[in-house]
Design a protein around this motif. Structure first.
Motif, PDB file in Angstrom:
ATOM      1  N   LEU A 108       4.448 -18.672  19.837  1.00 31.12           N
ATOM      2  CA  LEU A 108       5.682 -18.529  19.057  1.00 31.12           C
ATOM      3  C   LEU A 108       6.492 -19.823  18.975  1.00 31.12           C
ATOM      4  CD1 LEU A 108       6.761 -15.053  20.455  1.00 31.12           C
ATOM      5  CD2 LEU A 108       6.122 -15.524  18.085  1.00 31.12           C
ATOM      6  N   LYS A 109       6.081 -20.833  19.726  1.00 33.39           N
ATOM      7  CA  LYS A 109       6.873 -22.059  19.826  1.00 33.39           C
ATOM      8  C   LYS A 109       7.195 -22.687  18.474  1.00 33.39           C
ATOM      9  CE  LYS A 109       7.077 -26.392  22.423  1.00 33.39           C
ATOM     10  NZ  LYS A 109       6.368 -27.247  23.426  1.00 33.39           N
ATOM     11  N   PRO A 110       6.247 -22.778  17.539  1.00 34.81           N
ATOM     12  CA  PRO A 110       6.596 -23.387  16.240  1.00 34.81           C
ATOM     13  C   PRO A 110       7.687 -22.610  15.498  1.00 34.81           C
ATOM     14  CG  PRO A 110       4.214 -23.302  16.523  1.00 34.81           C
ATOM     15  CD  PRO A 110       4.798 -22.488  17.622  1.00 34.81           C
ATOM     16  N   LEU A 111       7.666 -21.298  15.611  1.00 31.80           N
ATOM     17  CA  LEU A 111       8.656 -20.476  14.907  1.00 31.80           C
ATOM     18  C   LEU A 111       9.984 -20.412  15.659  1.00 31.80           C
ATOM     19  CD1 LEU A 111       6.397 -17.514  13.712  1.00 31.80           C
ATOM     20  CD2 LEU A 111       7.125 -19.512  12.431  1.00 31.80           C
ATOM     21  N   PHE A 112       9.920 -20.545  16.987  1.00 30.39           N
ATOM     22  CA  PHE A 112      11.134 -20.473  17.804  1.00 30.39           C
ATOM     23  C   PHE A 112      11.774 -21.854  18.005  1.00 30.39           C
ATOM     24  CE2 PHE A 112      10.434 -16.301  20.402  1.00 30.39           C
ATOM     25  CZ  PHE A 112      10.357 -15.592  19.203  1.00 30.39           C
ATOM     26  N   ALA A 113      11.191 -22.874  17.413  1.00 31.18           N
ATOM     27  CA  ALA A 113      11.697 -24.238  17.612  1.00 31.18           C
ATOM     28  C   ALA A 113      13.164 -24.327  17.224  1.00 31.18           C
ATOM     29  CB  ALA A 113      10.884 -25.215  16.774  1.00 31.18           C
ATOM     30  N   GLY A 114      13.927 -25.004  18.079  1.00 34.25           N
ATOM     31  CA  GLY A 114      15.348 -25.189  17.812  1.00 34.25           C
ATOM     32  C   GLY A 114      16.222 -24.046  18.276  1.00 34.25           C
ATOM     33  N   THR A 115      15.617 -23.023  18.880  1.00 34.63           N
ATOM     34  CA  THR A 115      16.405 -21.898  19.400  1.00 34.63           C
ATOM     35  C   THR A 115      16.366 -21.922  20.916  1.00 34.63           C
ATOM     36  OG1 THR A 115      14.573 -20.329  19.462  1.00 34.63           O
ATOM     37  CG2 THR A 115      15.782 -20.522  17.386  1.00 34.63           C
ATOM     38  N   SER A 116      17.323 -21.277  21.540  1.00 35.21           N
ATOM     39  CA  SER A 116      17.370 -21.221  23.004  1.00 35.21           C
ATOM     40  C   SER A 116      16.737 -19.928  23.505  1.00 35.21           C
ATOM     41  CB  SER A 116      18.822 -21.310  23.487  1.00 35.21           C
ATOM     42  OG  SER A 116      19.606 -20.272  22.920  1.00 35.21           O
ATOM     43  N   PHE A 117      16.362 -19.932  24.771  1.00 31.15           N
ATOM     44  CA  PHE A 117      15.797 -18.757  25.424  1.00 31.15           C
ATOM     45  C   PHE A 117      16.807 -17.621  25.312  1.00 31.15           C
ATOM     46  CE2 PHE A 117      14.867 -15.879  28.831  1.00 31.15           C
ATOM     47  CZ  PHE A 117      13.498 -15.950  29.048  1.00 31.15           C
ATOM     48  N   GLY A 118      16.346 -16.459  24.835  1.00 30.73           N
ATOM     49  CA  GLY A 118      17.279 -15.342  24.651  1.00 30.73           C
ATOM     50  C   GLY A 118      16.586 -14.001  24.697  1.00 30.73           C
ATOM     51  N   LEU A 119      17.144 -13.049  23.953  1.00 26.74           N
ATOM     52  CA  LEU A 119      16.683 -11.666  24.005  1.00 26.74           C
ATOM     53  C   LEU A 119      15.214 -11.520  23.602  1.00 26.74           C
ATOM     54  CD1 LEU A 119      17.765  -8.828  24.643  1.00 26.74           C
ATOM     55  CD2 LEU A 119      18.300  -8.574  22.206  1.00 26.74           C
ATOM     56  N   ALA A 120      14.777 -12.307  22.630  1.00 21.69           N
ATOM     57  CA  ALA A 120      13.371 -12.206  22.193  1.00 21.69           C
ATOM     58  C   ALA A 120      12.421 -12.530  23.337  1.00 21.69           C
ATOM     59  CB  ALA A 120      13.126 -13.135  21.014  1.00 21.69           C
ATOM     60  N   GLU A 121      12.725 -13.609  24.065  1.00 23.22           N
ATOM     61  CA  GLU A 121      11.872 -13.986  25.194  1.00 23.22           C
ATOM     62  C   GLU A 121      11.982 -12.966  26.339  1.00 23.22           C
ATOM     63  OE1 GLU A 121      12.648 -17.632  22.813  1.00 23.22           O
ATOM     64  OE2 GLU A 121      13.903 -16.009  23.599  1.00 23.22           O
ATOM     65  N   GLU A 122      13.193 -12.475  26.567  1.00 19.66           N
ATOM     66  CA  GLU A 122      13.357 -11.458  27.608  1.00 19.66           C
ATOM     67  C   GLU A 122      12.499 -10.238  27.311  1.00 19.66           C
ATOM     68  OE1 GLU A 122      17.369 -10.413  28.624  1.00 19.66           O
ATOM     69  OE2 GLU A 122      18.100 -12.450  28.330  1.00 19.66           O
TER      70      GLU A 122
END
Length: 564
Positions: free
Chosen positions: A380-394
């Motif tokens: 998911l890193k290419p799509l999550f680029a520029g975002t911080s660790f949050g609810l999706a990762e949890e």
């Protein structure tokens, strides 16, 4: 005077052969006790609730065939008559085509039929969808003794007990009016009211039921015997707790709670005889709820054709309680605990999960998911680029765990038991397709504070659930140093708000005034409840143990704008 056996059995919906065997087994045992009549629960022949199976003609036809087969047993000297519940077709051009009946079986045939008059349509009940109500009620006799026969709800409309009647007619009152019209024939005969029931459990209901029946007995100067179904069918748990009550309103005989039982109610004042477990001691509310959860879990798993269960063990109190319930219900040899830690899982939690498994005597497997979690994040890193660790990762973490549990379920034929409580399900503090994955939400109708009370009950004799699990602050452990109070008010504040809103439908203003909390806080909690309806409607079936549980008894739209 007449001796009546109250046969409190656990039927399975649709298991006609099994239900018939059970009815005949208990009838044979009752015969040895010298009774004139043995009484079974509502719809004992087909099981309750049959729901849309009633719309299948073959189902209704089979119920009739089985009733006739059971009736054949009553031929012969010394055989008692049988009163049991079943369904029958109606040969009418208008109205519903099925009726809910009590059939009196004697001399090898159906000798009397009483049709249910009051068809409940609230909470989990939807009987008006299927059944045609009776137009009248009639007295009958067994062994020369007159009987007033009612079916479950027919006894729940006494104007002397309820401040507000739900129906315009009272079947019991009508039967007693019939009694008054025949003074000579019935002179000197005791009034006997029989009630065959499939009355689902909720916390406190056995006590309400007893008080209601006692009031009915005193009002009409009658002996009252109620035979209630016991066992779990899907979300519903039936507690049994059958009763025989004298005209003075005193309980003369009481069957067990949450177990099959056979007791004798002798209207000459002899009281209980035979095989009763005589569960006369009132259980406290925590012990009562424990009994309901264990029975509901056991019957759900076994009636669905399984014997084993999987529980994801996080080291937290919810999964620990579910595992303890599963062991009590199914046996330690049939329960497997699975720990699936990530880097955010504390060593203490892993140790607590291991200790719990050892205390319970269950198999425990540890499947670390660090690497799987890392791979998901990498994809998911290419799509999550520029975002911080949050609810999706949890939420990736519980979804990975859910996938692994379902894989184990598929491979080894064990049902996954979900571990979310009612506080979490109310507020949406749970992950769809993650920790909500599974076949049964065992404690989905148990608020968090009650989870603690039940866990202490489990430890009443010895430490089963590690005390460290009970005493540590609750946390989902999906990010560093996470606590439930980061997202929710303390459960001491939250649970009373949820109980008032979810179970009693109080408004924000009423809750704030009643509990002395800020109305803004209340509204923020209620918004969580309303936003989470879509999750609850995709959840596993919830064992109902309160007056208002999530599921078929609480029906709300998903796409709606609600002012709170």
């Amino acid at each position: 005077m007449v001796k009546i056996a109250l046969a409190q059995i656990n039927p399975t919906v649709g298991d006609f052969a099994g239900n018939a065997r059970k009815i005949l087994e208990y009838a044979s045992r009752a015969q040895e006790l010298g009774v004139a009549l043995v009484v079974f629960p509502e719809l004992a022949v087909c099981g309750y609730p049959p729901a849309d199976l009633l719309e299948k003609a073959a189902f209704v036809e089979r119920a009739g065939q089985v009733a006739d087969e059971i009736a054949e047993w009553t031929i012969g000297a010394g055989r008692p008559a049988i009163l049991c519940g079943t369904v029958m077709p109606r040969s009418a051009d208008e109205g519903k085509q099925v009726k809910n009946v009590a059939v009196l079986l004697s001399g090898g045939k159906i000798s009397f039929v009483q049709q249910k008059m009051l068809l409940p349509f609230y909470d989990v009940f939807d009987e008006q969808r299927y059944f045609e109500p009776a137009a009248e009620q009639t007295l009958t006799c067994v062994d020369g003794e007159p009987l007033a026969i009612t079916i479950c709800e027919d006894a729940w409309n006494d104007k002397g007990f309820w401040p507000r009647q739900m129906y315009t007619v009272d079947p019991v009152e009508r039967l007693m009016e019939e009694w008054e019209k025949q003074p000579q024939e019935l002179a000197g005969k005791p009034r006997i009211i029989l009630n065959i029931s499939a009355s689902p459990y909720w916390q406190g209901k056995p006590q309400v039921r007893q008080k209601m029946l006692a009031a009915l007995a005193k009002r009409h100067g009658a002996y009252v015997a109620m035979v209630n179904q016991v066992g779990g069918n899907d979300s519903l748990v039936f507690d049994g707790s059958s009763l025989g009550i004298g005209p003075d309103g005193e309980v003369k005989v009481r069957a067990a709670s949450f177990a099959e039982d056979l007791v004798v109610f002798d209207t000459d004042g002899g009281g209980a005889k035979g095989e009763s477990q005589n569960d006369a001691e009132a259980k406290d509310e925590v012990a009562e709820m424990w009994g309901a959860l264990v029975l509901g879990t056991r019957d759900y798993v076994r009636k669905c054709g399984f014997s084993k269960a999987l529980v994801g063990l996080s080291g937290g109190i919810d999964s620990a309680l579910v595992a303890a319930i599963a062991v009590e219900a199914l046996g330690a040899e049939n329960v497997v605990g699975v720990g699936m830690p990530t880097e955010y899982s504390s060593l203490g939690s892993i140790d607590d999960a291991r200790k719990l498994a050892k205390n319970l005597g269950i198999r425990f497997e540890l499947l670390p998911i660090h690497d799987v979690f890392a791979q998901f994040q990498q994809v998911l890193k290419p799509l999550f680029a520029g975002t911080s660790f949050g609810l999706a990762e949890e939420n990736l973490q519980p979804r990975i765990r859910g996938t692994l549990l379902m894989a184990l379920s598929n491979k080894f034929g064990a049902l996954v038991l979900t571990t979310g409580n009612k506080s979490e399900m109310s507020t949406g503090y749970c992950t769809l397709y993650g920790d909500m994955v599974g076949a049964l939400a065992v404690i989905g109708d148990v608020m968090k504070l009650k989870v603690y009370a039940l866990s202490r009950y489990v430890n009443r004799v010895k430490e089963t659930i590690p005390w460290a699990t009970i005493e540590k602050p609750p946390s989902a452990e999906l990010r560093p140093e996470q606590l439930d109070t980061d997202s929710l008010p303390p459960y001491e504040v939250l649970d009373p708000i949820l109980e008032a809103y979810v179970e009693r439908y109080c408004s924000a203003e009423e809750i704030a005034e009643e509990q002395g909390v800020d109305v803004g806080l209340v509204r923020s909690v209620l918004k969580l409840v309303e936003r989470s309806e879509y999750k609850r409607q995709q959840a596993a079936p919830v064992l109902k143990v309160t007056k208002k549980s999530f599921g078929m008894g609480r029906r709300f739209p998903i796409a709606v704008k609600v002012q709170v």
